[in-house]
Design a protein around this motif. Structure first.
Motif, PDB file in Angstrom:
ATOM      1  N   UNK A  79       0.961  -1.224   0.532  1.00  0.00           N
ATOM      2  CA  UNK A  79       0.017   0.036   0.248  1.00  0.00           C
ATOM      3  C   UNK A  79       0.935   1.270   0.214  1.00  0.00           C
ATOM      4  N   UNK A  80       1.072   1.924  -0.838  1.00  0.00           N
ATOM      5  CA  UNK A  80       1.523   3.160  -1.013  1.00  0.00           C
ATOM      6  C   UNK A  80       1.017   4.288  -2.167  1.00  0.00           C
ATOM      7  N   UNK A  81       0.520   5.908  -1.048  1.00  0.00           N
ATOM      8  CA  UNK A  81      -0.404   7.122  -1.691  1.00  0.00           C
ATOM      9  C   UNK A  81       0.861   8.247  -1.670  1.00  0.00           C
ATOM     10  N   UNK A  82       2.046   8.336  -0.900  1.00  0.00           N
ATOM     11  CA  UNK A  82       2.189   9.782  -0.623  1.00  0.00           C
ATOM     12  C   UNK A  82       4.296   9.601  -1.498  1.00  0.00           C
ATOM     13  N   UNK A 115       4.134  -9.451  -6.013  1.00  0.00           N
ATOM     14  CA  UNK A 115       3.649  -7.937  -5.099  1.00  0.00           C
ATOM     15  C   UNK A 115       2.944  -7.492  -6.019  1.00  0.00           C
ATOM     16  N   UNK A 116       2.139  -7.157  -5.524  1.00  0.00           N
ATOM     17  CA  UNK A 116       0.727  -6.385  -5.953  1.00  0.00           C
ATOM     18  C   UNK A 116       0.674  -4.559  -4.447  1.00  0.00           C
ATOM     19  N   UNK A 117       0.756  -4.133  -6.515  1.00  0.00           N
ATOM     20  CA  UNK A 117       0.762  -2.960  -5.406  1.00  0.00           C
ATOM     21  C   UNK A 117      -0.536  -1.537  -5.779  1.00  0.00           C
ATOM     22  N   UNK A 118      -0.742  -0.875  -4.605  1.00  0.00           N
ATOM     23  CA  UNK A 118      -2.097  -0.608  -4.374  1.00  0.00           C
ATOM     24  C   UNK A 118      -1.677   1.214  -4.381  1.00  0.00           C
ATOM     25  N   UNK A 119      -2.176   1.957  -5.104  1.00  0.00           N
ATOM     26  CA  UNK A 119      -1.847   3.492  -4.385  1.00  0.00           C
ATOM     27  C   UNK A 119      -2.676   4.484  -4.588  1.00  0.00           C
ATOM     28  N   UNK A 120      -3.053   4.089  -3.464  1.00  0.00           N
ATOM     29  CA  UNK A 120      -4.240   4.706  -2.853  1.00  0.00           C
ATOM     30  C   UNK A 120      -4.770   6.291  -3.777  1.00  0.00           C
ATOM     31  N   UNK A 121      -3.979   7.285  -4.658  1.00  0.00           N
ATOM     32  CA  UNK A 121      -4.395   8.340  -4.733  1.00  0.00           C
ATOM     33  C   UNK A 121      -4.000   9.433  -4.098  1.00  0.00           C
ATOM     34  N   UNK A 164      -3.580  -1.880  -9.406  1.00  0.00           N
ATOM     35  CA  UNK A 164      -4.431  -0.615  -8.336  1.00  0.00           C
ATOM     36  C   UNK A 164      -4.609   0.824  -7.956  1.00  0.00           C
ATOM     37  N   UNK A 165      -4.709   1.155  -8.764  1.00  0.00           N
ATOM     38  CA  UNK A 165      -4.815   3.214  -8.578  1.00  0.00           C
ATOM     39  C   UNK A 165      -7.085   3.162  -8.267  1.00  0.00           C
ATOM     40  N   UNK A 166      -6.086   3.736  -6.711  1.00  0.00           N
ATOM     41  CA  UNK A 166      -7.633   3.605  -6.190  1.00  0.00           C
ATOM     42  C   UNK A 166      -7.753   5.019  -6.422  1.00  0.00           C
ATOM     43  N   UNK A 180     -10.069   4.953   2.250  1.00  0.00           N
ATOM     44  CA  UNK A 180      -9.214   4.250   1.344  1.00  0.00           C
ATOM     45  C   UNK A 180      -9.322   2.730   2.235  1.00  0.00           C
ATOM     46  N   UNK A 181     -10.073   2.468   2.968  1.00  0.00           N
ATOM     47  CA  UNK A 181     -10.164   1.696   4.053  1.00  0.00           C
ATOM     48  C   UNK A 181     -11.150   0.915   2.929  1.00  0.00           C
ATOM     49  N   UNK A 182     -11.980   1.646   2.835  1.00  0.00           N
ATOM     50  CA  UNK A 182     -13.528   0.500   1.829  1.00  0.00           C
ATOM     51  C   UNK A 182     -12.529  -0.129   0.709  1.00  0.00           C
ATOM     52  N   UNK A 183     -12.275   0.855  -0.110  1.00  0.00           N
ATOM     53  CA  UNK A 183     -11.651   0.469  -0.751  1.00  0.00           C
ATOM     54  C   UNK A 183     -10.503  -0.726  -0.844  1.00  0.00           C
ATOM     55  N   UNK A 184      -9.549  -0.699  -0.383  1.00  0.00           N
ATOM     56  CA  UNK A 184      -8.017  -1.254  -0.032  1.00  0.00           C
ATOM     57  C   UNK A 184      -9.133  -2.925   0.982  1.00  0.00           C
ATOM     58  N   UNK A 185     -10.373  -2.800   1.623  1.00  0.00           N
ATOM     59  CA  UNK A 185     -10.660  -4.214   1.160  1.00  0.00           C
ATOM     60  C   UNK A 185     -11.219  -4.604   0.584  1.00  0.00           C
ATOM     61  N   UNK A 186     -11.378  -4.003   0.022  1.00  0.00           N
ATOM     62  CA  UNK A 186     -11.971  -4.827  -1.684  1.00  0.00           C
ATOM     63  C   UNK A 186     -10.861  -5.557  -2.226  1.00  0.00           C
TER      64      UNK A 186
END
Length: 366
Positions: A12-15, A37-43, A65-67, A81-87
């Motif tokens: 999980x990254x975002x900043x 590795x699966x990278x999730x960018x929260x935006x 994933x880019x949320x 973020x919590x909602x989308x990361x959970x998905x």
């Protein structure tokens, strides 16, 4: 024969600081065929100058994933973020979730994972400013207390965790992945960055400044004082300041006028490395840049009354901005002071390798 398991990591990254740290760890992950590795960018940082440029110049794998969460109040941003990361976690079913540092992306990733009973790995664990008015302090404390594996950068971080009852085989001191990054990307910066020429700068003829912390930007009196003192300092030596979007907005909202500071647009990590290497001094409220100043052997003034990186203050490489001194006073005090920048606080530049080695060993021992 013992069955081999593929370790599936959601990162999980975002900043900005997380992009730098993740680039270092992701580069090591590529060497392990049983780690995926699966990278999730929260935006959380969504402006191209604050996000896309880092992925391009640091060769970070494109996020799976880019949320696209964007900015907002802390509660809304973290909740979204919590909602989308959970998905994503429910879809991908990872072996573990890896989070970095102390942002809203960090706590959202940690909470989403722990509520789904997925192990949480926290990189840069154990840091404390002991100022709970800082959102980052709340984020890092909560993340540490729900994490299953905690990788710390310093002895002080280990001691902080022990005082809170977190110790034993959950905690590993590995050094700082930001030091890994500084060593690796400095060589790339020397070849690729043209910012010194573009800004017509000469070595050590300028001070590099950054301002972005909410406790500075959201307080009109404090932000006015910072810019007034930087403007005064800029009559003595050139002050170059890459202007964070939030800081720019607040400067305009508070009608703060400066005449002498040289403002530039936000820049990527490679250009920042070159400015850090070339400047005479760094003035910042960034936790990461305090360390980068030390990595590049520059004195640092921190625009805060406390810091997580207490070892830099104790060794007098970093000085806190207080009511007692304005920036001119501190600049004059530091510029003639001989600093000991040879300390070995942050490991040997192999923190990322130690992190992935430990994760793999933990899974092999299951």
């Amino acid at each position: 024969m013992k069955e081999r398991h593929v370790i599936k990591i959601i990162t999980i990254i975002g900043a900005r600081p997380q992009f730098i740290k993740a680039a270092t760890v992701s580069r090591v992950i590529k060497n392990f065929k049983d780690v995926f590795e699966i990278i999730v960018h929260t935006g959380q940082h969504y402006d191209d100058n604050m996000s896309a440029v880092f992925f391009e110049e640091m060769d970070i794998p494109k996020p799976h994933y880019n949320l696209e969460i964007g900015s907002g109040n802390h509660g809304k941003q973290t909740g979204d973020m919590l909602i989308e990361i959970e998905k994503v976690i429910l879809e991908e079913k990872p072996s573990l979730v890896m989070v970095y540092g102390d942002t809203n992306s960090t706590i959202a990733g940690a909470l989403a994972a722990t509520k789904l009973h997925i192990p949480v790995v926290h990189i840069e664990a154990g840091l404390r400013s002991f100022n709970k008015k800082m959102p980052e302090e709340i984020n890092r404390i909560l993340t540490d207390h729900v994490s299953d594996i905690l990788f710390t950068p310093t002895n002080t971080a280990v001691e902080n965790l022990e005082k809170e009852g977190i110790s034993g085989d959950k905690v590993y001191k590995v050094g700082d992945v930001m030091y890994d990054a500084a060593l690796f990307y400095t060589e790339k910066a020397k070849s690729n960055s043209k910012i010194i020429e573009r800004l017509s700068l000469r070595d050590t003829d300028f001070v590099l400044a950054t301002v972005h912390r909410a406790e500075n930007t959201d307080n009109k009196i404090r932000l006015s004082r910072i810019f007034n003192e930087l403007d005064e300092l800029a009559t003595k030596i050139k002050v170059v300041l890459p202007l964070h979007p939030r800081t720019k907005q607040k400067k305009e909202e508070f009608k703060i006028v400066t005449k002498n500071v040289t403002f530039i647009d936000p820049i990527g990590y490679i250009d920042m490395v070159m400015l850090q290497r070339a400047c005479k001094m760094i003035i910042t409220d960034s936790g990461g840049i305090q360390k980068e100043a030390f990595f590049h052997k520059k004195p640092c003034i921190t625009l805060r009354s406390e810091t997580e990186w207490i070892e830099l203050v104790q060794s007098e490489c970093n000085f806190l901005w207080t009511e007692e001194f304005n920036l001119i006073n501190l600049y004059d005090k530091l510029i003639g002071k001989k600093l000991n920048l040879s300390h070995d606080f942050y490991g040997d530049g192999d923190a990322a390798s130690l992190i992935i080695d430990r994760i793999v060993k933990n899974y092999q021992q299951r």
